[in-house]
Motif scaffolding. Structure first.
Motif, PDB file in Angstrom:
ATOM      1  N   ILE A  60       0.919  -1.258  -0.013  1.00 18.94           N
ATOM      2  CA  ILE A  60       0.000   0.006   0.026  1.00 18.94           C
ATOM      3  C   ILE A  60       0.996   1.363   0.016  1.00 18.94           C
ATOM      4  CG2 ILE A  60      -1.899  -1.031   1.432  1.00 18.94           C
ATOM      5  CD1 ILE A  60      -0.839   0.347   3.869  1.00 18.94           C
ATOM      6  N   THR A  61       0.140   2.296  -0.334  1.00 20.18           N
ATOM      7  CA  THR A  61       1.136   3.667   0.006  1.00 20.18           C
ATOM      8  C   THR A  61       0.457   4.442   1.144  1.00 20.18           C
ATOM      9  OG1 THR A  61      -0.542   4.950  -1.679  1.00 20.18           O
ATOM     10  CG2 THR A  61       1.663   3.643  -2.538  1.00 20.18           C
ATOM     11  N   VAL A  62       1.222   5.167   1.739  1.00 17.44           N
ATOM     12  CA  VAL A  62       0.985   6.127   2.890  1.00 17.44           C
ATOM     13  C   VAL A  62       1.684   7.482   2.736  1.00 17.44           C
ATOM     14  CG1 VAL A  62       0.476   4.223   4.573  1.00 17.44           C
ATOM     15  CG2 VAL A  62       2.651   5.098   4.370  1.00 17.44           C
ATOM     16  N   ALA A  63       0.827   8.452   2.836  1.00 15.68           N
ATOM     17  CA  ALA A  63       1.482   9.865   3.076  1.00 15.68           C
ATOM     18  C   ALA A  63       1.626  10.791   4.086  1.00 15.68           C
ATOM     19  CB  ALA A  63       0.770  10.605   1.805  1.00 15.68           C
ATOM     20  N   GLY A  64       2.611  11.681   3.971  1.00 13.26           N
ATOM     21  CA  GLY A  64       2.557  12.633   5.281  1.00 13.26           C
ATOM     22  C   GLY A  64       4.029  13.133   5.486  1.00 13.26           C
ATOM     23  N   ASP A  65       4.197  14.152   6.083  1.00 18.43           N
ATOM     24  CA  ASP A  65       5.352  14.795   6.215  1.00 18.43           C
ATOM     25  C   ASP A  65       5.925  13.953   7.662  1.00 18.43           C
ATOM     26  OD1 ASP A  65       7.416  16.420   7.603  1.00 18.43           O
ATOM     27  OD2 ASP A  65       5.913  18.243   7.857  1.00 18.43           O
ATOM     28  N   VAL A  66       7.147  13.560   7.699  1.00 20.43           N
ATOM     29  CA  VAL A  66       7.748  12.645   8.719  1.00 20.43           C
ATOM     30  C   VAL A  66       7.743  13.303   9.714  1.00 20.43           C
ATOM     31  CG1 VAL A  66       8.868  10.955   7.330  1.00 20.43           C
ATOM     32  CG2 VAL A  66      10.019  13.252   7.673  1.00 20.43           C
ATOM     33  N   ALA A  67       7.917  14.943   9.944  1.00 23.11           N
ATOM     34  CA  ALA A  67       8.099  15.536  11.157  1.00 23.11           C
ATOM     35  C   ALA A  67       6.660  15.973  11.794  1.00 23.11           C
ATOM     36  CB  ALA A  67       8.990  16.840  10.872  1.00 23.11           C
ATOM     37  N   ASP A  68       5.734  15.471  11.135  1.00 22.64           N
ATOM     38  CA  ASP A  68       4.254  15.736  11.542  1.00 22.64           C
ATOM     39  C   ASP A  68       3.766  14.328  12.385  1.00 22.64           C
ATOM     40  OD1 ASP A  68       1.493  15.851  12.126  1.00 22.64           O
ATOM     41  OD2 ASP A  68       1.328  17.082  10.125  1.00 22.64           O
ATOM     42  N   GLU A  69       3.612  14.442  13.767  1.00 32.45           N
ATOM     43  CA  GLU A  69       3.301  13.155  14.159  1.00 32.45           C
ATOM     44  C   GLU A  69       1.971  12.543  13.855  1.00 32.45           C
ATOM     45  OE1 GLU A  69       2.914  16.791  17.494  1.00 32.45           O
ATOM     46  OE2 GLU A  69       3.913  16.358  15.642  1.00 32.45           O
ATOM     47  N   ALA A  70       0.857  13.664  13.786  1.00 36.15           N
ATOM     48  CA  ALA A  70      -0.531  13.133  13.444  1.00 36.15           C
ATOM     49  C   ALA A  70      -0.498  12.532  12.162  1.00 36.15           C
ATOM     50  CB  ALA A  70      -1.343  14.280  13.460  1.00 36.15           C
ATOM     51  N   ALA A  71       0.237  12.888  11.045  1.00 38.97           N
ATOM     52  CA  ALA A  71       0.322  12.437   9.570  1.00 38.97           C
ATOM     53  C   ALA A  71       1.085  10.981   9.848  1.00 38.97           C
ATOM     54  CB  ALA A  71       1.092  13.421   8.779  1.00 38.97           C
ATOM     55  N   MET A  72       2.048  10.819  10.493  1.00 31.49           N
ATOM     56  CA  MET A  72       2.789   9.745  10.599  1.00 31.49           C
ATOM     57  C   MET A  72       2.034   8.756  11.627  1.00 31.49           C
ATOM     58  SD  MET A  72       5.011  10.140   8.589  1.00 31.49           S
ATOM     59  CE  MET A  72       5.589   8.358   8.632  1.00 31.49           C
ATOM     60  N   ALA A  73       1.389   9.078  12.496  1.00 25.31           N
ATOM     61  CA  ALA A  73       0.332   8.072  13.211  1.00 25.31           C
ATOM     62  C   ALA A  73      -0.491   7.779  12.480  1.00 25.31           C
ATOM     63  CB  ALA A  73      -0.157   8.935  14.429  1.00 25.31           C
ATOM     64  N   ALA A  74      -1.072   8.478  11.536  1.00 24.61           N
ATOM     65  CA  ALA A  74      -2.028   7.871  10.358  1.00 24.61           C
ATOM     66  C   ALA A  74      -1.453   6.895   9.598  1.00 24.61           C
ATOM     67  CB  ALA A  74      -2.653   9.227   9.684  1.00 24.61           C
ATOM     68  N   ALA A  75      -0.126   6.945   9.036  1.00 20.21           N
ATOM     69  CA  ALA A  75       0.359   6.136   8.516  1.00 20.21           C
ATOM     70  C   ALA A  75       0.634   4.740   9.183  1.00 20.21           C
ATOM     71  CB  ALA A  75       1.966   6.715   7.860  1.00 20.21           C
ATOM     72  N   PHE A  76       0.969   4.949  10.214  1.00 25.82           N
ATOM     73  CA  PHE A  76       1.118   3.600  11.140  1.00 25.82           C
ATOM     74  C   PHE A  76      -0.368   3.111  11.317  1.00 25.82           C
ATOM     75  CE2 PHE A  76       5.141   4.914  12.237  1.00 25.82           C
ATOM     76  CZ  PHE A  76       5.871   3.793  12.789  1.00 25.82           C
ATOM     77  N   ASP A  77      -1.443   3.819  11.415  1.00 20.61           N
ATOM     78  CA  ASP A  77      -2.674   3.318  11.515  1.00 20.61           C
ATOM     79  C   ASP A  77      -2.971   2.636  10.121  1.00 20.61           C
ATOM     80  OD1 ASP A  77      -2.916   4.596  13.883  1.00 20.61           O
ATOM     81  OD2 ASP A  77      -4.136   6.274  13.454  1.00 20.61           O
TER      82      ASP A  77
END
Length: 247
Positions: A60-77
């Motif tokens: 799958i693909t996941v997106a987000g700014d690695v420095a943004d904890e909410a975006a990366m939590a969503a990537a883990f989710d």
């Protein structure tokens, strides 16, 4: 360890980039399901994921700014929702800006350190809390922390921080059966490395190693795959220099 299936699940940040895409390919060869993270190049990430699925793999693909904890939590989710958990996190996302320390633009320093330091910290923090037992976190440093090349000072400062985060987190995760290591590539023929260098500079760097060539993304990916797999379980809290023998 993941007891529900022999398949391991890997989240690769910067997975559409030079070393990142090689890591995705290599982990897929080892049978991993992969989440390919990207910050801006959605087309390359989606193409890679489609190719893996076409060949019978899982991606799958996941997106987000690695420095943004909410975006990366969503990537883990998203990774956990697709595959049931996360066993391997490979943090290749980073930027490299070069220049003398005496004249380096501090706004550029902040921009680079946000990605390389805060981004690594955010992803490492999430990995520490969400990797399954038997998991592995592999961050990416640079051999310039050892070779100390001029104009690399700001970049090396960020990667020295990556090494510090990595080595301390490995000790903090005592009892969790999770390994934490870093791979420090030498000069590697990626767009990030080649950008702004003339042929003479590239040739000189290629001769710096006793093996007399630049590294390839696949070279770094092999070291990362070793640390991510069963053969690397006794390697923990280390920085592996994948650089052809540079001092």
């Amino acid at each position: 360890m993941n007891t529900t299936t022999d398949r391991r699940v890997a989240l690769v940040t910067g997975g559409s980039g030079g070393i990142g895409s090689a890591v995705v390919d290599r982990l897929t060869q080892d049978g991993c399901a992969v989440a390919i993270h990207y910050a801006g190049n959605s087309e390359r990430a989606e193409t890679a994921a489609a190719s893996i699925r076409h060949a019978g793999g899982e991606a799958i693909t996941v997106a987000g700014d690695v420095a943004d904890e909410a975006a990366m939590a969503a990537a883990f989710d998203a990774t956990e929702a697709a595959f049931g958990g996360v066993d391997v996190v490979v943090n290749t996302a980073g930027i490299m800006l070069l220049g003398p320390i005496a004249t380096f633009d501090l706004a550029e320093l902040d921009r680079m350190h946000r990605v390389n330091i805060r981004g690594t910290f955010v992803v490492s923090q999430l990995a520490a809390n969400r990797l399954r037992s038997g998991g592995a976190l592999i961050n990416v440093s640079t051999s310039v922390t050892r070779t100390q090349l001029p104009t690399y000072g700001p970049y090396t400062a960020s990667k020295a921080a990556v090494e510090g985060i990595t080595l301390i987190l490995a000790r903090e995760l005592r009892g969790r059966d999770i390994t934490v290591n870093a791979v420090a590539p030498g000069p590697t023929a990626t767009p990030l490395f080649l950008d702004g260098k003339d042929e003479t500079a590239i040739a000189n760097l290629a001769q710096a190693a006793p093996l007399e060539r630049l590294g390839t993304p696949a070279d770094a990916a092999e070291a990362i795959a070793f640390l991510a797999g069963p053969a690397g379980r006794w390697i923990n809290g280390q920085v592996i220099f994948s650089n052809g023998g540079m001092a």
